[in-house]
Design a protein around this motif. Structure first.
Motif, mmCIF file in Angstrom:
data_model
loop_
_atom_site.group_PDB
_atom_site.id
_atom_site.type_symbol
_atom_site.label_atom_id
_atom_site.label_comp_id
_atom_site.label_asym_id
_atom_site.label_seq_id
_atom_site.Cartn_x
_atom_site.Cartn_y
_atom_site.Cartn_z
ATOM 1 N N ARG A 87 -7.812 0.820 5.076
ATOM 2 C CA ARG A 87 -8.964 0.844 3.546
ATOM 3 C C ARG A 87 -10.034 1.724 4.573
ATOM 4 O O ARG A 87 -10.341 3.170 3.303
ATOM 5 C CB ARG A 87 -9.483 -0.577 3.110
ATOM 6 N N ARG A 88 -10.087 1.885 5.315
ATOM 7 C CA ARG A 88 -11.066 2.827 6.434
ATOM 8 C C ARG A 88 -10.473 4.597 6.478
ATOM 9 O O ARG A 88 -11.274 5.288 5.541
ATOM 10 C CB ARG A 88 -11.316 2.064 7.542
ATOM 11 N N GLU B 112 -8.603 -4.581 6.190
ATOM 12 C CA GLU B 112 -9.733 -3.404 7.042
ATOM 13 C C GLU B 112 -9.233 -1.667 7.391
ATOM 14 O O GLU B 112 -9.894 -0.929 6.264
ATOM 15 C CB GLU B 112 -10.988 -3.113 7.780
ATOM 16 N N TYR C 37 0.739 -0.832 0.249
ATOM 17 C CA TYR C 37 0.140 0.313 0.228
ATOM 18 C C TYR C 37 0.747 1.306 0.248
ATOM 19 O O TYR C 37 0.348 1.734 -0.756
ATOM 20 C CB TYR C 37 -0.802 -0.131 1.026
ATOM 21 N N VAL D 167 -5.457 3.337 -2.596
ATOM 22 C CA VAL D 167 -5.127 2.386 -1.659
ATOM 23 C C VAL D 167 -6.841 1.504 -2.020
ATOM 24 O O VAL D 167 -6.776 0.171 -1.544
ATOM 25 C CB VAL D 167 -5.623 2.167 -0.326
ATOM 26 N N GLY D 168 -8.158 1.636 -1.830
ATOM 27 C CA GLY D 168 -9.124 1.040 -2.067
ATOM 28 C C GLY D 168 -9.691 0.198 -3.615
ATOM 29 O O GLY D 168 -10.714 -0.372 -2.393
ATOM 30 N N SER E 223 -8.198 4.805 4.672
ATOM 31 C CA SER E 223 -7.239 5.596 3.489
ATOM 32 C C SER E 223 -9.182 6.230 2.637
ATOM 33 O O SER E 223 -9.323 7.578 1.517
ATOM 34 C CB SER E 223 -7.496 5.086 2.365
ATOM 35 N N ALA E 224 -10.110 5.469 2.628
ATOM 36 C CA ALA E 224 -11.814 6.113 2.553
ATOM 37 C C ALA E 224 -11.934 6.859 3.136
ATOM 38 O O ALA E 224 -12.206 7.972 2.013
ATOM 39 C CB ALA E 224 -12.412 5.089 2.322
#
Length: 142
Positions: A133-134, A130, A91, A99-100, A136-137
């Motif tokens: 991803r969270r 997770e 990543y 990333v997502g 990054s989102a």
């Protein structure tokens, strides 16, 4: 969508025939990964769902979807510290939007990790992915 650093790990895994050698390589990656300062090992950075103690500290440069993602991390288990280093290679340096789009299951599957990790370790890797991803989102939405 793998980074050059992750591709290098994948190439090394292709070269190593024996899983024990691959396991040692993951541990070596963990030993080489920079330690996390104790001041950052706090409940807010701890990853829940891991059998061992794991901390992930995101570092995001810029704003919005084009911000660059990086993180620091550590674990009290050497193999997990190596898995953190593998995720870092997967990543680090991507934009938060990219990333997502990384299919972590497929990329890590290329290394055969899903077949050789205990269910607890696999759950821990999932929890780390997770969290990454969270974060990054959330950064991409800003």
């Amino acid at each position: 969508m793998a980074t050059p650093a992750f591709e290098e790990i994948a190439e090394t895994f292709d070269f190593l025939d024996d899983w024990e050698d691959r396991y040692r390589h993951v541990i070596d990656l963990g030993k080489a990964f920079p330690p996390l300062p104790d001041a950052l090992k706090v409940p807010a950075t701890k990853v829940e769902g891991c059998a061992s103690q794991v901390w992930i500290v995101p570092k995001i440069e810029g704003e919005g979807a084009t911000a660059r993602f990086d993180f620091a991390g550590e674990s009290d288990a050497m193999i997990v510290r190596g898995l953190i280093a593998v995720l870092h290679a997967l990543y680090s340096g991507l934009t938060v939007a990219e990333v997502g789009r990384v299919d972590a299951v497929a990329e890590l599957g290329r290394l055969g990790l899903n077949e050789h990790l205990s269910s607890q370790r696999s759950n821990g890797v999932r929890a780390m992915v997770e969290r990454i991803r969270r974060v990054s989102a959330e950064a991409a939405a800003q």
